[in-house]
Design a protein around this motif. Structure first.
Motif, PDB file in Angstrom:
ATOM      1  N   LEU A 256      63.030  -1.790  81.354  1.00  0.00           N
ATOM      2  CA  LEU A 256      62.909  -3.144  80.813  1.00  0.00           C
ATOM      3  C   LEU A 256      63.076  -3.133  79.306  1.00  0.00           C
ATOM      4  O   LEU A 256      63.892  -3.879  78.752  1.00  0.00           O
ATOM      5  CB  LEU A 256      61.547  -3.729  81.176  1.00  0.00           C
ATOM      6  CG  LEU A 256      61.212  -3.701  82.660  1.00  0.00           C
ATOM      7  CD1 LEU A 256      59.882  -4.368  82.912  1.00  0.00           C
ATOM      8  CD2 LEU A 256      62.295  -4.383  83.447  1.00  0.00           C
ATOM      9  N   ASP A 257      62.328  -2.263  78.619  1.00  0.00           N
ATOM     10  CA  ASP A 257      62.424  -2.178  77.162  1.00  0.00           C
ATOM     11  C   ASP A 257      63.853  -1.847  76.737  1.00  0.00           C
ATOM     12  O   ASP A 257      64.372  -2.405  75.770  1.00  0.00           O
ATOM     13  CB  ASP A 257      61.460  -1.120  76.619  1.00  0.00           C
ATOM     14  CG  ASP A 257      60.060  -1.679  76.395  1.00  0.00           C
ATOM     15  OD1 ASP A 257      59.882  -2.875  76.670  1.00  0.00           O
ATOM     16  OD2 ASP A 257      59.173  -0.938  75.957  1.00  0.00           O
ATOM     17  N   ILE A 259      66.797  -2.287  78.396  1.00  0.00           N
ATOM     18  CA  ILE A 259      67.748  -3.386  78.625  1.00  0.00           C
ATOM     19  C   ILE A 259      67.532  -4.473  77.576  1.00  0.00           C
ATOM     20  O   ILE A 259      68.492  -5.015  77.011  1.00  0.00           O
ATOM     21  CB  ILE A 259      67.597  -3.946  80.055  1.00  0.00           C
ATOM     22  CG1 ILE A 259      68.050  -2.907  81.074  1.00  0.00           C
ATOM     23  CG2 ILE A 259      68.415  -5.229  80.215  1.00  0.00           C
ATOM     24  CD1 ILE A 259      67.737  -3.271  82.504  1.00  0.00           C
ATOM     25  N   LEU A 260      66.272  -4.772  77.281  1.00  0.00           N
ATOM     26  CA  LEU A 260      65.987  -5.795  76.279  1.00  0.00           C
ATOM     27  C   LEU A 260      66.505  -5.368  74.911  1.00  0.00           C
ATOM     28  O   LEU A 260      67.107  -6.165  74.190  1.00  0.00           O
ATOM     29  CB  LEU A 260      64.482  -6.059  76.228  1.00  0.00           C
ATOM     30  CG  LEU A 260      63.918  -6.610  77.537  1.00  0.00           C
ATOM     31  CD1 LEU A 260      62.419  -6.775  77.449  1.00  0.00           C
ATOM     32  CD2 LEU A 260      64.572  -7.910  77.911  1.00  0.00           C
ATOM     33  N   VAL A 263      70.248  -5.871  74.900  1.00  0.00           N
ATOM     34  CA  VAL A 263      70.641  -7.290  74.895  1.00  0.00           C
ATOM     35  C   VAL A 263      70.350  -7.920  73.534  1.00  0.00           C
ATOM     36  O   VAL A 263      71.178  -8.655  72.986  1.00  0.00           O
ATOM     37  CB  VAL A 263      69.908  -8.052  76.012  1.00  0.00           C
ATOM     38  CG1 VAL A 263      70.166  -9.535  75.889  1.00  0.00           C
ATOM     39  CG2 VAL A 263      70.365  -7.548  77.359  1.00  0.00           C
ATOM     40  N   ASP A 301      47.751  -4.675  77.879  1.00  0.00           N
ATOM     41  CA  ASP A 301      48.031  -5.363  79.132  1.00  0.00           C
ATOM     42  C   ASP A 301      48.603  -6.759  78.903  1.00  0.00           C
ATOM     43  O   ASP A 301      49.447  -7.237  79.648  1.00  0.00           O
ATOM     44  CB  ASP A 301      46.757  -5.471  79.970  1.00  0.00           C
ATOM     45  CG  ASP A 301      46.287  -4.107  80.440  1.00  0.00           C
ATOM     46  OD1 ASP A 301      47.157  -3.279  80.763  1.00  0.00           O
ATOM     47  OD2 ASP A 301      45.069  -3.880  80.472  1.00  0.00           O
ATOM     48  N   VAL A 302      48.107  -7.425  77.852  1.00  0.00           N
ATOM     49  CA  VAL A 302      48.548  -8.804  77.584  1.00  0.00           C
ATOM     50  C   VAL A 302      49.851  -8.809  76.789  1.00  0.00           C
ATOM     51  O   VAL A 302      50.619  -9.769  76.851  1.00  0.00           O
ATOM     52  CB  VAL A 302      47.439  -9.586  76.844  1.00  0.00           C
ATOM     53  CG1 VAL A 302      47.882 -11.004  76.530  1.00  0.00           C
ATOM     54  CG2 VAL A 302      46.168  -9.616  77.686  1.00  0.00           C
ATOM     55  N   PRO A 304      52.840  -7.831  77.138  1.00  0.00           N
ATOM     56  CA  PRO A 304      54.113  -8.283  77.722  1.00  0.00           C
ATOM     57  C   PRO A 304      54.356  -9.781  77.578  1.00  0.00           C
ATOM     58  O   PRO A 304      55.504 -10.218  77.527  1.00  0.00           O
ATOM     59  CB  PRO A 304      53.966  -7.903  79.193  1.00  0.00           C
ATOM     60  CG  PRO A 304      53.031  -6.781  79.208  1.00  0.00           C
ATOM     61  CD  PRO A 304      52.080  -7.000  78.070  1.00  0.00           C
ATOM     62  N   LEU A 305      53.308 -10.579  77.509  1.00  0.00           N
ATOM     63  CA  LEU A 305      53.485 -12.040  77.480  1.00  0.00           C
ATOM     64  C   LEU A 305      54.232 -12.496  76.222  1.00  0.00           C
ATOM     65  O   LEU A 305      55.314 -13.084  76.333  1.00  0.00           O
ATOM     66  CB  LEU A 305      52.122 -12.723  77.610  1.00  0.00           C
ATOM     67  CG  LEU A 305      52.140 -14.206  77.958  1.00  0.00           C
ATOM     68  CD1 LEU A 305      50.905 -14.584  78.744  1.00  0.00           C
ATOM     69  CD2 LEU A 305      52.200 -15.080  76.730  1.00  0.00           C
ATOM     70  N   ALA A 308      57.773 -11.200  76.246  1.00  0.00           N
ATOM     71  CA  ALA A 308      58.685 -11.950  77.116  1.00  0.00           C
ATOM     72  C   ALA A 308      59.180 -13.202  76.414  1.00  0.00           C
ATOM     73  O   ALA A 308      60.366 -13.542  76.477  1.00  0.00           O
ATOM     74  CB  ALA A 308      57.979 -12.313  78.423  1.00  0.00           C
ATOM     75  N   ILE A 309      58.265 -13.892  75.724  1.00  0.00           N
ATOM     76  CA  ILE A 309      58.659 -15.117  75.033  1.00  0.00           C
ATOM     77  C   ILE A 309      59.679 -14.795  73.940  1.00  0.00           C
ATOM     78  O   ILE A 309      60.718 -15.460  73.820  1.00  0.00           O
ATOM     79  CB  ILE A 309      57.422 -15.813  74.431  1.00  0.00           C
ATOM     80  CG1 ILE A 309      56.486 -16.260  75.553  1.00  0.00           C
ATOM     81  CG2 ILE A 309      57.835 -17.007  73.580  1.00  0.00           C
ATOM     82  CD1 ILE A 309      55.191 -16.861  75.072  1.00  0.00           C
ATOM     83  N   VAL A 311      61.708 -12.207  73.697  1.00  0.00           N
ATOM     84  CA  VAL A 311      62.985 -11.777  74.266  1.00  0.00           C
ATOM     85  C   VAL A 311      63.775 -12.961  74.807  1.00  0.00           C
ATOM     86  O   VAL A 311      64.976 -13.106  74.588  1.00  0.00           O
ATOM     87  CB  VAL A 311      62.711 -10.753  75.381  1.00  0.00           C
ATOM     88  CG1 VAL A 311      63.927 -10.588  76.244  1.00  0.00           C
ATOM     89  CG2 VAL A 311      62.301  -9.433  74.784  1.00  0.00           C
ATOM     90  N   LEU A 312      63.059 -13.842  75.506  1.00  0.00           N
ATOM     91  CA  LEU A 312      63.723 -15.016  76.079  1.00  0.00           C
ATOM     92  C   LEU A 312      64.298 -15.892  74.976  1.00  0.00           C
ATOM     93  O   LEU A 312      65.416 -16.412  75.089  1.00  0.00           O
ATOM     94  CB  LEU A 312      62.705 -15.804  76.912  1.00  0.00           C
ATOM     95  CG  LEU A 312      63.228 -16.443  78.183  1.00  0.00           C
ATOM     96  CD1 LEU A 312      64.014 -15.444  79.007  1.00  0.00           C
ATOM     97  CD2 LEU A 312      62.094 -17.006  79.000  1.00  0.00           C
ATOM     98  N   CYS A 315      67.469 -14.314  73.720  1.00  0.00           N
ATOM     99  CA  CYS A 315      68.544 -14.463  74.701  1.00  0.00           C
ATOM    100  C   CYS A 315      69.066 -15.893  74.731  1.00  0.00           C
ATOM    101  O   CYS A 315      70.269 -16.127  74.829  1.00  0.00           O
ATOM    102  CB  CYS A 315      68.056 -14.067  76.094  1.00  0.00           C
ATOM    103  SG  CYS A 315      67.734 -12.324  76.229  1.00  0.00           S
ATOM    104  N   VAL A 316      68.162 -16.858  74.664  1.00  0.00           N
ATOM    105  CA  VAL A 316      68.585 -18.263  74.686  1.00  0.00           C
ATOM    106  C   VAL A 316      69.434 -18.570  73.454  1.00  0.00           C
ATOM    107  O   VAL A 316      70.487 -19.202  73.535  1.00  0.00           O
ATOM    108  CB  VAL A 316      67.356 -19.188  74.766  1.00  0.00           C
ATOM    109  CG1 VAL A 316      67.737 -20.613  74.399  1.00  0.00           C
ATOM    110  CG2 VAL A 316      66.756 -19.152  76.166  1.00  0.00           C
TER     111      VAL A 316
END
Lengths: 335, 324
Positions: A256-257, A259-260, A263, A301-302, A304-305, A308-309, A311-312, A315-316
């Motif tokens: 995951l890391d 590919i991100l 990208v 643990d938190v 990734p949240l 994710a934002i 990275v998204l 990408c957007v």
């Protein structure tokens, strides 16, 4: 058509991750006390930035290989499992046999290369979609790694193997040098020869390539094998770093890391365009982001949240839809 | 006629494998062919079945959803926290988590559709997002002690079948799975939405030329997948009687594997929910045999599943090559 007026693709692809990195560094400068404290001990630098480099190198090493695979329009989900396999083989050779160190390195690299070759054969010969072909090894690979270590965590006291990731050369940790050397070599190999053009051409349109006399299958096969080899190298670094092979957790979610990172670095997921320097910047960006969150008491643990934002969002912003809107808005004023 | 038969080769292969595996297990181990083993097979795989139903829709439409396992964990910890710490009635908590799953799926679909981003990338980010959110709700697992969950949902509502000496009780989780499979089969076969899913997965441009609403279909598929993931999370929570933010890591791969082994084409267009159900049974049977054998470690399951997926994908490749 104003395409020739645009900056070179390599520059635009580097602009995004570097701008984001600059923002993060600025944030840390203002709000994270002690972020830039670096001290010199035993001819070795210690501090958060060095820590980031050390951890980012593992992602960067795999990202170099992944960049080439994604350039051909594919993707390799199995790198995390391959890291586990290579680490297991290296640890077993170092503990159970008297194998000389170069042989241990070679075995880990070869294991990765063979795993990548398997992926490549599935993609080119059986004509499976890359996500599916590499999913198989992603599922089964960790099982294979556990088969090698017999389900145990193999710890070792091997001098050369454990010093690989735990010593410094010219102030920087060795893994960082490995990542830089690998990226430079790959960059030269792809950009100073026709290899990079072939990779992009295959990613752009493999059928057209075949009709033009380019052996698209061989190129894809080479890209997957190379990516597997990179994962093998990262496996060696990982097991050296923790002085153990942990088949369950080595390289877990690494794909995951990676590919991100690729990208974010501006390599197009649909293939046909790649930037190795962008991937390196992406790897450092992701690790800096992770470290920044840890230092601000976001638990692992938190973490990734927000990741994710972020990275998204990148990408957007890079998506063709938004890019077209932006360029349309700019060209509207012109005659 | 031959063409039709070829279509059914993967699903018939799966059926044959399920039967063969069961017979082999029964011959090799005493007590294998018993009501208790079959019951456990159903109970232990109910949440996999529900998750795999959602994955079937997504894969049929030619996309992929990697957020399944994380959404399940999110659902389970959300329910547990609502019930135990905020005194919400279990039924209300379940309804709320279903809504959350559907909204999450819809959001993923919207991002994919609006920005033309690849589904695997967006749902990869979704996987991170939901996992982080799960830990944000509560960092540790919470046991559910609410009497309604233990007494009504798990005890009174379970079916008692007169097998063996003491009878076999089938818990509500298995009923949920079976109803989900049946509903999904009907939706896929006999509704406009189901046919659109097939058409979009088979060939998006033809579907567009036929006048199908591709955007609505795609959004529907991802909403449904989020809903199924949440439902799978609920089944998992009832099964475990606790919520755990770290649960179901990598579960999406099991769901995808079950779908592929069930004969659904990974590039979309062809497949069935019944096949998926058979795929789930086959995965469960392999797990059971490895448990019965005793001296094999659980990682043999991973290798077996990987090889099975490979075999089925290769089989499909051969079949579609002959079609061309």
């Amino acid at each position: 058509m104003t395409s020739f007026l645009r900056p070179r693709p390599a520059l635009t692809s580097l602009a995004w991750p570097l701008a984001a990195l600059a923002l993060l560094v600025l944030f840390n400068l203002l709000f994270t006390p002690g972020f830039f404290n670096i001290e010199l001990r035993d001819a070795r630098l210690f501090g958060t930035p060095i820590d980031i480099l050390n951890h980012a190198s593992k992602v960067a090493i795999v990202a170099v290989g992944m960049t080439l695979v994604i350039a051909t329009g594919g993707v390799d989900l199995s790198v995390g499992a391959v890291v586990a396999i290579a680490g297991a083989i290296a640890a077993m050779l170092a503990t159970r046999t008297q194998a000389p160190f170069p042989l241990v390195v070679l075995a880990a690299l070869a294991a990765g290369g063979v795993a990548g070759l398997c992926n490549g054969v599935l993609v080119t010969r059986l004509r499976l979609q890359p996500i599916v072909a590499t999913l198989v090894l992603m599922v089964a690979g960790r099982g294979v790694a556990q088969l090698i270590t017999d389900g145990l965590i193999i710890t070792f006291e091997h001098r050369e193997l454990s010093s690989l990731a735990n010593t410094s050369f010219a102030l920087l940790p060795i893994p960082a040098w490995i990542a830089i050397a690998l990226a430079l070599a790959t960059g030269l190999l792809t950009r100073r020869t026709a290899a990079g053009m072939f990779l992009e051409a295959v990613g752009d349109n493999d059928r057209a390539c075949r009709y033009a006399g380019v052996n698209d299958r061989a190129i894809k096969l080479a890209a997957y094998a190379f990516c597997g080899g990179c994962a093998g190298l990262a496996g060696l670094v990982e097991c050296s770093y923790i002085k153990a092979a942990d088949a369950n957790n080595a390289g877990l979610f690494l794909e995951l890391d990676v590919i991100l990172a690729v990208v974010i670095g501006g390599t197009s997921l649909s293939g046909g365009r790649f930037s190795i320097s962008g991937s390196l910047a992406g790897a450092v960006l992701i690790q800096t982001l992770t470290k920044t969150m840890y230092m601000h008491d976001v638990s692992a643990d938190v973490a990734p949240l927000p990741k994710a934002i972020a990275v998204l969002a990148v990408c957007v912003l890079q998506s063709p839809v938004v890019k077209d809107r932006v360029s349309a808005a700019f060209s509207r004023g012109r005659p | 006629m031959i063409r039709v038969a070829r279509r059914y080769v993967p699903i018939l292969t799966t059926l044959a494998l399920v039967v063969a595996t069961f017979v082999a297990g029964s011959l090799a181990y005493p007590n294998f062919a018993s009501a208790g083993v079959v019951r456990n097979l159903l109970v232990d795989n109910a949440f996999l079945a529900v998750a795999a139903v959602g994955a079937t829709f997504v894969i049929l439409s030619g996309a992929i959803d990697l957020s399944v396992g994380s959404v399940m964990a999110f659902t389970s910890i959300l329910i547990a926290r609502l019930i135990e710490h905020h005194a919400v009635h279990p039924l209300a908590a379940i309804a709320l988590s279903l809504l959350a799953g559907a909204v999450f799926g819809l959001a993923q679909g919207l991002i994919i559709d609006l920005f033309k981003l690849p589904p695997f990338l967006v749902t990869l980010a979704g996987m991170f997002f939901a996992r982080g959110a799960a830990f944000l709700i509560h960092p540790q697992s919470i046991g559910i002690k609410h009497p309604f969950v233990a007494n009504v949902l798990n005890d009174q509502l379970s079916l008692r079948l007169p097998f063996g000496e003491r009878g076999v009780s089938i818990p509500i989780t298995v009923d949920i799975a079976i109803v989900t499979i049946a509903l999904a089969a009907v939706v896929l076969r006999s509704t406009r939405f189901g046919r659109s899913v097939h058409a979009v997965g088979d060939d998006e441009s033809s579907a567009l030329l036929m006048g199908l609403n591709i955007r609505a279909t795609r959004l529907g598929v991802f909403t449904l997948s989020g809903l199924c993931s949440a439902l799978a999370g609920i089944v998992f929570t009832l099964y475990q009687q606790s919520g755990d933010p770290a649960a179901c890591k990598g579960f999406e791969l099991d769901a995808i594997a079950a779908v592929v082994i069930g004969g659904t084409l990974l590039r979309g267009g062809i497949g069935s929910v019944l096949g998926t159900a058979l795929g789930v049974l086959l995965l469960g049977l392999i797990q059971t045999i490895i448990t019965f054998q005793g001296d094999l470690s659980s990682w043999w399951t991973r290798i077996a599943v990987g090889l099975l997926v490979l075999a089925f994908v290769a089989l499909q490749g051969q079949l579609s090559k002959r079609d061309e």
